[in-house]
Every structure is written in structure tokens, then in C-alpha cells.
Design an enzyme around this catalytic site. Structure first.
Site, PDB file in Angstrom:
ATOM      1  N   CYS A 174     -73.457 -51.997  -2.343  1.00 21.77           N
ATOM      2  CA  CYS A 174     -72.898 -51.210  -3.790  1.00 21.77           C
ATOM      3  C   CYS A 174     -73.408 -51.807  -5.065  1.00 21.77           C
ATOM      4  CB  CYS A 174     -71.298 -51.211  -3.791  1.00 21.77           C
ATOM      5  SG  CYS A 174     -70.450 -50.363  -5.099  1.00 21.77           S
TER       6      CYS A 174
ATOM      7  N   GLN B 254     -51.558 -45.800   6.878  1.00 24.50           N
ATOM      8  CA  GLN B 254     -52.748 -46.994   7.187  1.00 24.50           C
ATOM      9  C   GLN B 254     -53.910 -46.485   6.249  1.00 24.50           C
ATOM     10  OE1 GLN B 254     -52.236 -49.722   8.607  1.00 24.50           O
ATOM     11  NE2 GLN B 254     -50.334 -49.332   9.128  1.00 24.50           N
TER      12      GLN B 254
ATOM     13  N   CYS C 174     -49.576 -56.900   7.440  1.00 21.33           N
ATOM     14  CA  CYS C 174     -50.606 -56.853   6.413  1.00 21.33           C
ATOM     15  C   CYS C 174     -50.611 -58.022   5.398  1.00 21.33           C
ATOM     16  CB  CYS C 174     -50.383 -55.870   5.579  1.00 21.33           C
ATOM     17  SG  CYS C 174     -48.909 -55.813   4.591  1.00 21.33           S
TER      18      CYS C 174
ATOM     19  N   CYS D 222     -67.102 -55.153  -9.782  1.00 20.32           N
ATOM     20  CA  CYS D 222     -65.883 -54.397  -9.362  1.00 20.32           C
ATOM     21  C   CYS D 222     -65.254 -55.223  -8.365  1.00 20.32           C
ATOM     22  CB  CYS D 222     -66.534 -53.300  -8.446  1.00 20.32           C
ATOM     23  SG  CYS D 222     -65.138 -52.337  -7.785  1.00 20.32           S
TER      24      CYS D 222
ATOM     25  N   GLU E  41     -35.996 -46.644   9.012  1.00 15.94           N
ATOM     26  CA  GLU E  41     -37.125 -46.442   7.577  1.00 15.94           C
ATOM     27  C   GLU E  41     -35.929 -46.428   6.417  1.00 15.94           C
ATOM     28  OE1 GLU E  41     -39.388 -46.751   4.646  1.00 15.94           O
ATOM     29  OE2 GLU E  41     -40.061 -47.164   6.818  1.00 15.94           O
TER      30      GLU E  41
ATOM     31  N   CYS F  30     -63.978 -54.978  -3.966  1.00 12.35           N
ATOM     32  CA  CYS F  30     -64.691 -55.494  -2.720  1.00 12.35           C
ATOM     33  C   CYS F  30     -64.977 -57.052  -3.273  1.00 12.35           C
ATOM     34  CB  CYS F  30     -65.862 -55.275  -2.275  1.00 12.35           C
ATOM     35  SG  CYS F  30     -65.680 -53.370  -1.581  1.00 12.35           S
TER      36      CYS F  30
ATOM     37  N   ASP G  53     -43.267 -53.282  11.562  1.00  9.60           N
ATOM     38  CA  ASP G  53     -44.457 -53.349  10.698  1.00  9.60           C
ATOM     39  C   ASP G  53     -43.959 -53.292   9.096  1.00  9.60           C
ATOM     40  OD1 ASP G  53     -46.871 -52.862   9.292  1.00  9.60           O
ATOM     41  OD2 ASP G  53     -47.191 -50.984   9.835  1.00  9.60           O
TER      42      ASP G  53
ATOM     43  N   CYS H 101     -69.291 -45.630  -3.928  1.00 14.37           N
ATOM     44  CA  CYS H 101     -68.374 -46.545  -3.268  1.00 14.37           C
ATOM     45  C   CYS H 101     -68.542 -46.471  -1.849  1.00 14.37           C
ATOM     46  CB  CYS H 101     -66.890 -46.137  -3.676  1.00 14.37           C
ATOM     47  SG  CYS H 101     -65.917 -47.199  -3.058  1.00 14.37           S
TER      48      CYS H 101
ATOM     49  N   PHE I 146     -39.121 -50.512  10.077  1.00 14.60           N
ATOM     50  CA  PHE I 146     -40.025 -50.107   9.072  1.00 14.60           C
ATOM     51  C   PHE I 146     -40.840 -49.024   9.686  1.00 14.60           C
ATOM     52  CE2 PHE I 146     -38.731 -54.649   8.975  1.00 14.60           C
ATOM     53  CZ  PHE I 146     -38.218 -54.684   7.556  1.00 14.60           C
TER      54      PHE I 146
END
Length: 403
Positions: A50, A237, A360, A56, A288, A59, A334, A134, A264
Site C-alpha cells: 500500500c 464479522q 476478539c 496510515c 442478544e 495497518c 462471542d 487500500c 452474545f
């Protein structure tokens, strides 16, 4: 003067790390760093694809090849587990999402005297890097950026604008925040923009919440063959390939469990996958807190012949109790980045034999994993996942079983 040093690993925020603990920006394992800071690239040092890499903030690791990226993701997860004294039984190969696979992104934009800028912010700064390319975004999203820049240049107001793009079944779902439509001309231009670029939906927040101004057909996202209503801002996701990998692992590990709780649950990403891959008599309860996601899952669940059941409940304030969990053969959860401390305490005290935990955030996961181990579970399987390619954001899917 000190001798040249070898980079041995990548630190949590993306810097190369020498054996004596020195952080070196832009270095990867295998590189050698001279006393003056000059980096001699090693065999795992890649050419960033990139033109914005560096400034940026989207990343941090484009200068690392896939071998280094996989090692980084794996080490982040294993180090988090080790920090809590947890040894996994089986560590499966790391899954890395490929380039051009991100189907959702949040960009920043600003109208300027010369037009407009749009893109990700610089690392540690509010300055926007004007995106010309990108390599992480799906083509459908990146192709929209030039036109969106022109639209904001013509009709944007004062202050920063947030642009959230999600690839739905019908095309790109675009949500703009702080984008005033203060005239008939601006409203007509927004409708023309949405129509000309085939948007699935355009919603605009002018300070009173998101208002849909264009949606030719109800926007959906298909999850394991079932179309589910996608409301503005719904969680999805980031890549379809990572979603598929984690869902396949969850289905294999939960095996033949007939009654499963998906905590969740969101829109039902894992719930519908478990119904598709499991025994014909399987039922899944999706729990949820977000009302829009709950209603979307409940409506889509009606297509499963009663196999998908929905419960609207805030699991942070009112986790399912150990007694309530007794009816389930397995639990999948999750949670958000904060983890699920209260819910995990109830799972630990319950008789549930199998828990699939998708996370995550390795840190909050490791804390919760320690609580499960204290409650008699063993971490039997673990797969690190690099869904956000070239970033330091790491995910995982794991299986806990009672000893």
C-alpha cells in the site's frame, strides 16, 4: 558503540523487538539493526503493498510476510494464555484473512477548501490519510471511495464525517454521520449518489440518529443460507473467510450437541451455522442484548421451523444463571472486547460439558479462560485468527471441555 542486533519477534503494537528488549519501528524477525538504527532486511521482510503504509494507522504490519504474520498472531494468543497459567491441549494452524477481503470498514472524511479527504487516520493522530488505494478492502468498498470523496466535497458540512461501509447481499450499505442535508439540492444529490452507485442503502445521521434515505429493497446479509435483516450499524464479522473458519471450528467442536446456547448471538452468525452443520434435531437459543439484532435474528429464525429460538437479554447485567444453563449440551459465546466475566462465572459454576469461546481480545479471553479452568474445564483446542490482515488486532476460537 553497541553491536548490530537481531530482531527476534514483533511486540504487541507492531514494533520489532531485539533480544535485549529494544523496540525498532519497521523491523520484523530476521532483520538486523545497526547501532545507528539502520535496518538490514531479512528473509521475512516484505515490500508493503500500500502506498499509504507508514502514515496510515489502518495497518501496522504490511512489511511482514505471511510467516511472520502468523507467528505474531499465534504468539499474541499463546502469550495471553500463558500469562494466566493456561496450557492449551491442541493449537491449530493460524488462519490469516487474505488481502482485499474486508467487507466492512469505518472511514473518516473532511471537507476542505480544495475538496475533501477520506480514509483512515494516521496512527496516534486525528489527521486523515487521503485514501488512494487500500489492499485490505473488498473491491466493492474501495471502488466507492473516489465517488464518496466527490460527494462529500460538494455537500459535506463543517467538521469530521464518519463513513461506515458494509457489503450486504444487495450491495454496499453506507452510513454517514455528521453529514447535513440542509437543502433540497443536497437531499436530491444524496439520492442521486445512492442510485448512481447502486447502494443497497444510504443512511445519514444529522445529529438525531441514523435515518434511512435510500433503500430500494430490505437490506440483508445471508448467514449459512438464511437471509437476515441488516440494520444500520449491526455487527458483522469483518471477513467472510474468517467467519467461515471460526464457524466450521465451532461446528466440529460442538459436535452432536442437541441443545446449544449461543450467547452474545448478534444476528445469528454462529447460531445459523450450528443449525446448518449439526444434527437435524438440534435447537439453538440465541441470546442478544441489542434490540435490532435480536429482532433480526428472531425473524430469520422463523425460517428454521422452530429450531432457532431468540431471547432478548443483557448478559452483562443479567447473565444466564448456572441453573438455567443446565438444560444445554454446549454453550457458544462471542462477547465484545471486554469479555464476559459475569457470564463466564455462571458457566463455570454450571454443569455444561462443552464451551466454545470466540474472542476478539486475547487479554479478556485469557482472564475468562482462567475462570473456566478454575471451574473444572480444560482448554482442549485453540485456533488463533488474523482476521484484520496486517493489523495488530488478533482474534481466536477455542474449546473448553470438562475434565
Amino acid at each position: 558503540m553497541s553491536d548490530p542486533a537481531d530482531i527476534v519477534r514483533i511486540a504487541a503494537k507492531g514494533d520489532g523487538l531485539t533480544g535485549d528488549g529494544r523496540h525498532v519501528a519497521g523491523a520484523v524477525p530476521g532483520d538486523r539493526v545497526a547501532p545507528d538504527g539502520t535496518i538490514t532486511p531479512g528473509p521475512n521482510h516484505a515490500a508493503p503493498p500500500c502506498p499509504h503504509f507508514g502514515p496510515c494507522g489502518g495497518c501496522q504490519l504490511q512489511h511482514a510476510d505471511d510467516t511472520v504474520l502468523a507467528e505474531f498472531v499465534r504468539d499474541r494468543v499463546l502469550n495471553a494464555a500463558s500469562g494466566q497459567g493456561i496450557e492449551p491441549g491442541e493449537v491449530l494452524p493460524v488462519h490469516l484473512s487474505p488481502p482485499a477481503s474486508r467487507r466492512r470498514a469505518g472511514l473518516h472524511a473532511l471537507r476542505t477548501a480544495r475538496g475533501a479527504v477520506i480514509g483512515f487516520r494516521e496512527g496516534g493522530s486525528h489527521r486523515i490519510v487521503d485514501m488512494k488505494a487500500c489492499p485490505v478492502l473488498r473491491e466493492e468498498l474501495s471502488a466507492l471511495v473516489p465517488a464518496l470523496r466527490s460527494f462529500i466535497a460538494a455537500h459535506g458540512g463543517k467538521g469530521g464525517i464518519e463513513a461506515r461501509m458494509t457489503l450486504a447481499d444487495q450491495g454496499v450499505d453506507l452510513a454517514l454521520t455528521n453529514m447535513p442535508l440542509d437543502s433540497l439540492a443536497a437531499t436530491e444529490a444524496a439520492l442521486d449518489f445512492a442510485r448512481d452507485h447502486g447502494l443497497a442503502r444510504l443512511s445519514i445521521d444529522q445529529g438525531y440518529g441514523a435515518e434511512t434515505v435510500w433503500e430500494p429493497d430490505p437490506v440483508t446479509v445471508t448467514l449459512s443460507g438464511i437471509p437476515v435483516a441488516l440494520s444500520p450499524g449491526s455487527f458483522l464479522q469483518a471477513t467472510e473467510d474468517a467467519e467461515a473458519r471460526m464457524a466450521a471450528d465451532a461446528g466440529a467442536w460442538i459436535d452432536d450437541a442437541a441443545i446449544v446456547a449461543d450467547l452474545f448471538a448478534g444476528l445469528g452468525t454462529f447460531a445459523f451455522s450450528l443449525l446448518a452443520s449439526g444434527p437435524a434435531n438440534r435447537k439453538v437459543l440465541g441470546v442478544e442484548a441489542d434490540r435490532a439484532a435480536h429482532l433480526a435474528f428472531k425473524a430469520a429464525g422463523g425460517r428454521t421451523g422452530g429450531r432457532a429460538l431468540a431471547l432478548h437479554r443483557d448478559l452483562f447485567r443479567a447473565p444466564l444463571q448456572a441453573g438455567e444453563l443446565a438444560r444445554f449440551d454446549a454453550v457458544l459465546l462471542d462477547p465484545p472486547r471486554a469479555g464476559a466475566k459475569a457470564q463466564v462465572a455462571e458457566i463455570s459454576a454450571s454443569a455444561v460439558p462443552r464451551v466454545c469461546y470466540v474472542s476478539c481480545n486475547p487479554s479478556s479471553w485469557a482472564r475468562d479462560a482462567a475462570r473456566l479452568v478454575e471451574g473444572g474445564f480444560s482448554l482442549t483446542k485453540l485456533r488463533p485468527v488474523g482476521q484484520f490482515r496486517w493489523s495488530t488486532h488478533v482474534e481466536l476460537v477455542s474449546l473448553f471441555e470438562r475434565a
